[in-house]
Design a protein around this motif. Structure first.
Motif, PDB file in Angstrom:
ATOM      1  N   PHE A   1     -23.880  -1.711   8.259  1.00 45.83           N
ATOM      2  CA  PHE A   1     -22.304  -0.909   9.111  1.00 45.83           C
ATOM      3  C   PHE A   1     -22.154   0.340   7.746  1.00 45.83           C
ATOM      4  O   PHE A   1     -23.013   0.321   6.763  1.00 45.83           O
ATOM      5  N   ALA A   2     -21.117   0.513   7.872  1.00 45.91           N
ATOM      6  CA  ALA A   2     -20.662   1.432   6.948  1.00 45.91           C
ATOM      7  C   ALA A   2     -20.702   1.353   5.705  1.00 45.91           C
ATOM      8  O   ALA A   2     -20.821   1.639   4.816  1.00 45.91           O
ATOM      9  N   THR A   3     -20.402  -0.022   5.716  1.00 41.49           N
ATOM     10  CA  THR A   3     -19.638  -0.808   4.288  1.00 41.49           C
ATOM     11  C   THR A   3     -21.290  -1.598   4.112  1.00 41.49           C
ATOM     12  O   THR A   3     -21.676  -2.646   4.645  1.00 41.49           O
ATOM     13  N   ASP A   4     -22.095  -2.076   2.925  1.00 39.50           N
ATOM     14  CA  ASP A   4     -22.362  -3.533   2.360  1.00 39.50           C
ATOM     15  C   ASP A   4     -22.250  -4.254   2.449  1.00 39.50           C
ATOM     16  O   ASP A   4     -22.662  -5.177   2.404  1.00 39.50           O
ATOM     17  N   ARG A   5     -20.910  -4.601   2.379  1.00 41.96           N
ATOM     18  CA  ARG A   5     -19.942  -6.208   2.291  1.00 41.96           C
ATOM     19  C   ARG A   5     -20.524  -6.447   4.039  1.00 41.96           C
ATOM     20  O   ARG A   5     -20.317  -7.745   3.701  1.00 41.96           O
TER      21      ARG A   5
END
Lengths: 494, 494
Positions: free
Chosen positions: A5-9
């Motif tokens: 996704f856009a964020t690694d979280r």
């Protein structure tokens, strides 16, 4: 195949090669919200796993004074001879928790406040059926059960809502959050709910239907996870409940969302680094009221110090001094640039129990004004007007309670330094993930993120923009329970 | 196969069966930020497509007064005989745009302010080399080019930063935002950049690498897209730039993020419904300072009305009356509960040009105080202290500029009603997506969302928590240009 996704979280669950553990419900963080969520999820028939970053549970709740804001006629209020009404409680909380108080959460909480007290007692939390009047209140509050914890008897609240004592204090000598958490964690353990400590949650996993399917974790110490330790994945078939507290110890988040709180002194557990809020945002959750904080100026110990008057940097009063300390703190910090002084005469003065320094001492108001560098004539005028009213037992400007009104005429005059730089104001954050009444995390479009719940200060709760003592613990436990029930009974639709 | 993300505002690009259009860069919203972004992206060699929801471009910028905040020694400042320094401008802006002013954005902007002015002139935007002193300023500002637009000459700013006029006003009789946007849109058209109007952007598409790959759209009218019209997908190979303005016209967002602004009067284009902010959040973007707003109390038309004194609901002054209207507005709304009055005597009074009603008229301060319902003696004392200083030409309390200091002694005394309910305060929102210096949208973890940019009031920019006239247009155009260049030259890494 998707990589990220856009964020690694946030991780695409299909990228996860295997699940090291699985449960129906995973609770992240074992403070009061997490404990209550776990208990209710378990009792709803779910297999629950609690992940705690530190070496033991407790969190900020274990460090708290240990009061609950409850009312409307609880057993404890009755035992102490007090009446209360749901209507008065609702009115008061709507005033105290705004602007923009969460009416739906307040309504639901007030309607269930009596039941919630009984539930807390059932878990084994001790409350002693004794009342302490405001004038005799000490800090820590001691073992007595009932007290006023907010601004109920003060103007202007008392004009709108009949005051009642709603501080339900857990029995202990001194701060009692430690007792509260001991009881709750014992209940969790007694029921066989699994707790993993020293485990840091690193990310959320989202499945192909947009549902939160589990969490990534690393084993670590209380000082933080070992970056080198291998990430493992734990599956949650019904839901993940984020209960990691607020972000008072994350300076970057404070600078970004709530700059006025920088320079104040965060209270609670250092584990409150905003992780849960950031995990929820990574999954698409909406974070709201991120500027809000409970900012305290705990000058009124002993309580007799309320007999002094508080003036700002222009020598003017700006508040009735008998309001709750966080009402005063919010106004002093945000509306008076963190500059105020508590003015006393020889009769009213006593040394504060907390280390607020004296700013100046003088033989006359004129000299005190000059020593403080206030505009010429300002403090002199303020004291004249105060004394004029006080002779009649009145405070026409702010309507301080008559029991605290006394002329301030006898030298020496003293100014206690309430400026932020003299005594960094204790605070904790109030902003967090936006949730529905069952703790489900919502997107900015009001969509439910399936399988994702939040409670306590990871969410924006009852004390949305204003706080009284006990409101956070009540919000943590009441909406923690609701999130636990909702997650525990959730059946994925996709 | 994946079905969806948690939010319907974000779509997995692999689910999209076909792209109806494609471009290198898609700009959403044709206000000043969008126009500048499009121009620079195009000039960087990108094929640009602009999507505008309304029937024509312009947005809030076309409705604006049409001033830019620029300085440090621009050609216009020089032509009008003024010196300015980068240091003074930086100091001033850091004070004016906080708490928590974005130092990095301010530094970059100040360093490039002279160049940015020249660029605006090159696009064909007219500025007349004439200066209007504050005392003669009218509203709308008229065709003159240079004026003070903030609190530069006022206390306390003037103590820290040498004042200079930095309002660069586009030439026109009356508000000149319309001229600004006419010129910018003509430049866009002249360069052959494609503009699609009546097209509402519905969602973002994210590809398997977490990159924003395009947008979903519906064709609609200015009153909103037709729900029934088929959604189409437009691909963007280098980036999508969100320039849809703020959220002043979205009451649900105001209630959620900025409750004090409810009850004020949103200004600008009704198209400012927060869509761009919500799209960015759906993709994982961080939205910050969502509580911040520019709140104006435009009482000082004619400017001579500044000679009166402003008092709060306790009859006390709380500000020097010569500050910029949004400094006053923010403080009056958030620190004085939206209650204030402008007090005049017979000599200083004139009828306000805007419909602020009179609250009361009286033959004496005592009578005026009583008619306003202020605490007994409060306004009387305030006027006494004001007149005492005014006789010496001083305002020891707030240091109002000497040109506005005059005793207020001659009956009748009048109070002009500045309460929010008497005249709903015009406002616009300042909070938005967090971006880096090139307009890239950041996640809460400081990750870049590849291919996603934002500028103007869709982002949190230079006026992060405080605003002066011209700062928004400067931020829109300067950082719009930077976002355009960054997107136009972007080469996807994945």
């Amino acid at each position: 195949m998707p990589e990220r996704f856009a964020t690694d979280r946030l991780r695409d669950a299909r990228q996860i090669s295997g699940w090291a553990e699985s449960a129906d419900v995973i609770v992240v963080g074992l403070g009061s919200a997490g404990a209550c969520a776990a208990l209710e999820a378990h009792r709803a028939g779910a297999r629950v796993l609690i992940l705690e970053k530190q070496s033991q549970g407790g969190g900020t709740s274990a460090l708290a004074a240990g009061q609950f804001y409850l009312g409307g006629g609880t057993a404890l209020q009755g035992a102490c001879g007090f009446e209360d009404s749901l209507e008065a409680m609702t009115t008061y909380m709507s005033m105290a928790c705004g602007p923009g108080a969460p009416e739906d959460k307040i309504d639901l909480f007030v309607k269930n406040s009596i039941e919630h007290y009984d539930w807390l007692v059932e878990q084994g939390i001790p409350f002693r059926a004794t009342f302490v009047p405001t004038t005799e209140a000490t800090n820590p509050p001691g073992p007595d059960g009932l007290t006023y914890t907010g601004s109920e008897p003060a103007h202007p609240w008392c004009e709108f809502a009949t005051p009642a004592p709603r501080g339900h204090n857990v029995e202990n000598e001194g701060d009692s959050g430690i007792v509260l958490m001991k009881v709750l964690i014992e209940a969790v353990e007694r029921e066989g709910i699994e707790i993993l400590t020293n485990v840091e949650t690193t990310r959320l996993a989202m499945d192909e239907g947009g549902r939160i399917a589990g969490v990534g974790v690393r084993e670590g110490s209380a000082e933080g996870a070992h970056e080198s330790s291998r990430e493992k994945w734990f599956a949650a078939s019904r839901g993940v409940i984020l209960c990691t507290g607020g972000f008072g110890f994350n300076e970057e988040m404070l600078a970004r969302y709530a700059p006025p709180l920088l320079g104040c002194a965060a209270v609670g557990s250092e584990a409150e680094d905003g992780l849960g809020i950031r995990l929820g945002m990574a999954a698409g959750g909406d974070a709201i009221r991120m500027d809000a904080g409970c900012v305290m100026i705990p000058f009124s110990k002993p309580r007799s110090l309320v007999r002094g008057i508080i003036v700002n940097g222009r020598g003017e009063r700006f508040i009735n001094e008998d309001v709750y300390q966080a009402v005063h703190g919010d106004i002093a910090l945000k509306r008076q640039a963190g500059v105020s002084y508590l003015i006393h005469d020889a009769d009213s003065y006593s040394k504060p129990l907390l280390p607020f320094p004296d700013a100046a001492e003088a033989d006359s108001p004129e000299e005190l004004e000059e020593k403080l560098g206030l505009p010429p004539g300002s403090l002199v005028t303020t004291l004249e007007r105060w004394n004029e009213g006080a002779e009649r037992g009145e405070d026409p400007l702010f309507h301080k309670g008559t029991e605290w009104i006394t002329p301030l005429e006898k030298p020496p005059f003293r100014a206690i330094d309430l400026r932020r730089e003299a005594f960094p104001y204790p605070f904790f954050t109030l902003g967090g993930l936006r949730t529905d009444l069952d703790g489900r995390v919502l997107t900015p479009e009001n969509e439910i993120i399936e399988g994702l719940f939040a409670a306590g200060r990871t969410s924006s709760g009852i004390p949305a923009q204003g706080y009284n003592s006990g409101m956070s613990l009540s919000d943590c436990t009441f909406f923690g329970r609701r999130a636990g029930r909702a997650a525990g009974t959730h059946r994925p639709t996709r």
